[in-house]
Design a protein around this motif. Structure first.
Motif, PDB file in Angstrom:
ATOM      1  N   MET A   1      -0.928  90.660  26.366  1.00  0.00           N
ATOM      2  CA  MET A   1      -2.287  90.472  26.818  1.00  0.00           C
ATOM      3  C   MET A   1      -2.440  89.074  27.399  1.00  0.00           C
ATOM      4  O   MET A   1      -1.792  88.144  26.949  1.00  0.00           O
ATOM      5  CB  MET A   1      -3.257  90.627  25.653  1.00  0.00           C
ATOM      6  CG  MET A   1      -3.500  92.051  25.245  1.00  0.00           C
ATOM      7  SD  MET A   1      -5.006  92.258  24.316  1.00  0.00           S
ATOM      8  CE  MET A   1      -4.434  91.886  22.679  1.00  0.00           C
ATOM      9  N   THR A   2      -3.347  88.947  28.325  1.00  0.00           N
ATOM     10  CA  THR A   2      -3.623  87.641  28.899  1.00  0.00           C
ATOM     11  C   THR A   2      -4.653  86.916  28.052  1.00  0.00           C
ATOM     12  O   THR A   2      -5.365  87.518  27.244  1.00  0.00           O
ATOM     13  CB  THR A   2      -4.140  87.778  30.340  1.00  0.00           C
ATOM     14  OG1 THR A   2      -5.360  88.503  30.311  1.00  0.00           O
ATOM     15  CG2 THR A   2      -3.132  88.486  31.219  1.00  0.00           C
ATOM     16  N   LYS A   3      -4.734  85.613  28.250  1.00  0.00           N
ATOM     17  CA  LYS A   3      -5.633  84.802  27.438  1.00  0.00           C
ATOM     18  C   LYS A   3      -7.109  85.184  27.630  1.00  0.00           C
ATOM     19  O   LYS A   3      -7.810  85.363  26.627  1.00  0.00           O
ATOM     20  CB  LYS A   3      -5.414  83.321  27.753  1.00  0.00           C
ATOM     21  CG  LYS A   3      -5.969  82.436  26.681  1.00  0.00           C
ATOM     22  CD  LYS A   3      -5.880  80.951  26.985  1.00  0.00           C
ATOM     23  CE  LYS A   3      -4.554  80.444  27.393  1.00  0.00           C
ATOM     24  NZ  LYS A   3      -4.517  78.983  27.536  1.00  0.00           N
ATOM     25  N   PRO A   4      -7.612  85.349  28.847  1.00  0.00           N
ATOM     26  CA  PRO A   4      -9.033  85.732  28.986  1.00  0.00           C
ATOM     27  C   PRO A   4      -9.342  87.106  28.385  1.00  0.00           C
ATOM     28  O   PRO A   4     -10.391  87.291  27.759  1.00  0.00           O
ATOM     29  CB  PRO A   4      -9.265  85.748  30.493  1.00  0.00           C
ATOM     30  CG  PRO A   4      -8.200  84.906  31.065  1.00  0.00           C
ATOM     31  CD  PRO A   4      -7.024  85.035  30.151  1.00  0.00           C
ATOM     32  N   PHE A   5      -8.428  88.049  28.541  1.00  0.00           N
ATOM     33  CA  PHE A   5      -8.631  89.386  27.976  1.00  0.00           C
ATOM     34  C   PHE A   5      -8.680  89.314  26.449  1.00  0.00           C
ATOM     35  O   PHE A   5      -9.520  89.959  25.807  1.00  0.00           O
ATOM     36  CB  PHE A   5      -7.508  90.314  28.445  1.00  0.00           C
ATOM     37  CG  PHE A   5      -7.670  91.738  28.018  1.00  0.00           C
ATOM     38  CD1 PHE A   5      -8.693  92.508  28.518  1.00  0.00           C
ATOM     39  CD2 PHE A   5      -6.802  92.298  27.101  1.00  0.00           C
ATOM     40  CE1 PHE A   5      -8.857  93.820  28.123  1.00  0.00           C
ATOM     41  CE2 PHE A   5      -6.938  93.601  26.696  1.00  0.00           C
ATOM     42  CZ  PHE A   5      -7.978  94.375  27.210  1.00  0.00           C
ATOM     43  N   THR A   6      -7.827  88.518  25.854  1.00  0.00           N
ATOM     44  CA  THR A   6      -7.807  88.342  24.407  1.00  0.00           C
ATOM     45  C   THR A   6      -9.113  87.725  23.919  1.00  0.00           C
ATOM     46  O   THR A   6      -9.669  88.150  22.906  1.00  0.00           O
ATOM     47  CB  THR A   6      -6.619  87.453  23.994  1.00  0.00           C
ATOM     48  OG1 THR A   6      -5.413  88.062  24.447  1.00  0.00           O
ATOM     49  CG2 THR A   6      -6.558  87.252  22.503  1.00  0.00           C
ATOM     50  N   ILE A   7      -9.619  86.742  24.646  1.00  0.00           N
ATOM     51  CA  ILE A   7     -10.874  86.093  24.261  1.00  0.00           C
ATOM     52  C   ILE A   7     -12.040  87.072  24.342  1.00  0.00           C
ATOM     53  O   ILE A   7     -12.866  87.138  23.423  1.00  0.00           O
ATOM     54  CB  ILE A   7     -11.121  84.845  25.147  1.00  0.00           C
ATOM     55  CG1 ILE A   7     -10.083  83.770  24.833  1.00  0.00           C
ATOM     56  CG2 ILE A   7     -12.527  84.302  24.934  1.00  0.00           C
ATOM     57  CD1 ILE A   7     -10.088  82.612  25.799  1.00  0.00           C
ATOM     58  N   VAL A   8     -12.113  87.849  25.402  1.00  0.00           N
ATOM     59  CA  VAL A   8     -13.212  88.805  25.582  1.00  0.00           C
ATOM     60  C   VAL A   8     -13.186  89.867  24.487  1.00  0.00           C
ATOM     61  O   VAL A   8     -14.220  90.173  23.876  1.00  0.00           O
ATOM     62  CB  VAL A   8     -13.154  89.451  26.985  1.00  0.00           C
ATOM     63  CG1 VAL A   8     -14.102  90.631  27.098  1.00  0.00           C
ATOM     64  CG2 VAL A   8     -13.476  88.418  28.050  1.00  0.00           C
ATOM     65  N   ILE A   9     -12.022  90.433  24.222  1.00  0.00           N
ATOM     66  CA  ILE A   9     -11.908  91.452  23.176  1.00  0.00           C
ATOM     67  C   ILE A   9     -12.277  90.861  21.815  1.00  0.00           C
ATOM     68  O   ILE A   9     -12.974  91.500  21.014  1.00  0.00           O
ATOM     69  CB  ILE A   9     -10.490  92.060  23.144  1.00  0.00           C
ATOM     70  CG1 ILE A   9     -10.192  92.781  24.457  1.00  0.00           C
ATOM     71  CG2 ILE A   9     -10.320  93.000  21.960  1.00  0.00           C
ATOM     72  CD1 ILE A   9     -11.100  93.953  24.743  1.00  0.00           C
ATOM     73  N   GLY A  10     -11.834  89.657  21.534  1.00  0.00           N
ATOM     74  CA  GLY A  10     -12.155  88.998  20.268  1.00  0.00           C
ATOM     75  C   GLY A  10     -13.646  88.757  20.098  1.00  0.00           C
ATOM     76  O   GLY A  10     -14.203  88.971  19.015  1.00  0.00           O
ATOM     77  N   ILE A  11     -14.309  88.332  21.170  1.00  0.00           N
ATOM     78  CA  ILE A  11     -15.752  88.094  21.109  1.00  0.00           C
ATOM     79  C   ILE A  11     -16.509  89.401  20.915  1.00  0.00           C
ATOM     80  O   ILE A  11     -17.460  89.460  20.120  1.00  0.00           O
ATOM     81  CB  ILE A  11     -16.229  87.342  22.373  1.00  0.00           C
ATOM     82  CG1 ILE A  11     -15.707  85.902  22.343  1.00  0.00           C
ATOM     83  CG2 ILE A  11     -17.753  87.364  22.487  1.00  0.00           C
ATOM     84  CD1 ILE A  11     -15.928  85.134  23.613  1.00  0.00           C
ATOM     85  N   LEU A  12     -16.109  90.447  21.612  1.00  0.00           N
ATOM     86  CA  LEU A  12     -16.768  91.747  21.438  1.00  0.00           C
ATOM     87  C   LEU A  12     -16.565  92.291  20.023  1.00  0.00           C
ATOM     88  O   LEU A  12     -17.497  92.833  19.416  1.00  0.00           O
ATOM     89  CB  LEU A  12     -16.249  92.743  22.473  1.00  0.00           C
ATOM     90  CG  LEU A  12     -16.668  92.487  23.916  1.00  0.00           C
ATOM     91  CD1 LEU A  12     -15.981  93.476  24.846  1.00  0.00           C
ATOM     92  CD2 LEU A  12     -18.168  92.571  24.063  1.00  0.00           C
ATOM     93  N   ILE A  58      -0.007  82.994  22.605  1.00  0.00           N
ATOM     94  CA  ILE A  58       0.011  82.725  24.050  1.00  0.00           C
ATOM     95  C   ILE A  58      -0.053  81.231  24.303  1.00  0.00           C
ATOM     96  O   ILE A  58       0.663  80.699  25.152  1.00  0.00           O
ATOM     97  CB  ILE A  58      -1.151  83.456  24.749  1.00  0.00           C
ATOM     98  CG1 ILE A  58      -0.923  84.967  24.737  1.00  0.00           C
ATOM     99  CG2 ILE A  58      -1.325  82.968  26.178  1.00  0.00           C
ATOM    100  CD1 ILE A  58      -2.138  85.775  25.184  1.00  0.00           C
ATOM    101  N   GLU A  59      -0.912  80.529  23.560  1.00  0.00           N
ATOM    102  CA  GLU A  59      -1.065  79.093  23.744  1.00  0.00           C
ATOM    103  C   GLU A  59       0.224  78.348  23.413  1.00  0.00           C
ATOM    104  O   GLU A  59       0.633  77.445  24.135  1.00  0.00           O
ATOM    105  CB  GLU A  59      -2.216  78.580  22.873  1.00  0.00           C
ATOM    106  CG  GLU A  59      -2.637  77.173  23.165  1.00  0.00           C
ATOM    107  CD  GLU A  59      -3.269  77.007  24.530  1.00  0.00           C
ATOM    108  OE1 GLU A  59      -3.129  75.919  25.103  1.00  0.00           O
ATOM    109  OE2 GLU A  59      -3.882  77.947  25.047  1.00  0.00           O
ATOM    110  N   GLN A  60       0.902  78.734  22.349  1.00  0.00           N
ATOM    111  CA  GLN A  60       2.156  78.075  21.986  1.00  0.00           C
ATOM    112  C   GLN A  60       3.239  78.333  23.023  1.00  0.00           C
ATOM    113  O   GLN A  60       4.020  77.442  23.330  1.00  0.00           O
ATOM    114  CB  GLN A  60       2.631  78.547  20.613  1.00  0.00           C
ATOM    115  CG  GLN A  60       1.822  77.991  19.481  1.00  0.00           C
ATOM    116  CD  GLN A  60       2.269  78.518  18.140  1.00  0.00           C
ATOM    117  OE1 GLN A  60       3.012  79.480  18.053  1.00  0.00           O
ATOM    118  NE2 GLN A  60       1.796  77.896  17.074  1.00  0.00           N
TER     119      GLN A  60
END
Length: 75
Positions: A1-12, A58-60
Motif C-alpha cells: 500500500m502507498t502512504k496516502p492510501f494507508t493514511i486515508v484507510i486508517g482515518i476512516l 513504509i516510512e522506515q
C-alpha cells in the motif's frame, strides 16, 4: 500500500471506531451481518493497527532507501 492510501484507510477506520463508541449500539452490522459491538470495535481497531504498522514500515523503508548524500544535505 502507498502512504496516502494507508493514511486515508486508517482515518476512516478510526472514524468508524469513534462513531461506534459514541453511539454505543447493542448490535452492529459488518458485511451485512449482525455482530456484537465489541467484535465490531475489535475489527476496526485491528484495521487501525495494521494501517499504523504499514505506515511505519513504509516510512522506515523510504528512509533506508534514500541516498546518503540527500540525508547529509538535510542535516
Amino acid at each position: 500500500m502507498t502512504k496516502p492510501f494507508t493514511i486515508v484507510i486508517g482515518i476512516l477506520a478510526l472514524g468508524a471506531l469513534i462513531v461506534n463508541i459514541y453511539m454505543n449500539p447493542k448490535v452492529s452490522h459488518l458485511f451485512g451481518k449482525e455482530i456484537n459491538d465489541w467484535l465490531y470495535r475489535a475489527f476496526w481497531l485491528l484495521i487501525v493497527g495494521v494501517c499504523v504498522y504499514n505506515y511505519i514500515y513504509i516510512e522506515q523503508n523510504t528512509l533506508k532507501n534514500r541516498p546518503k548524500s540527500k540525508l547529509k544535505s538535510k542535516n
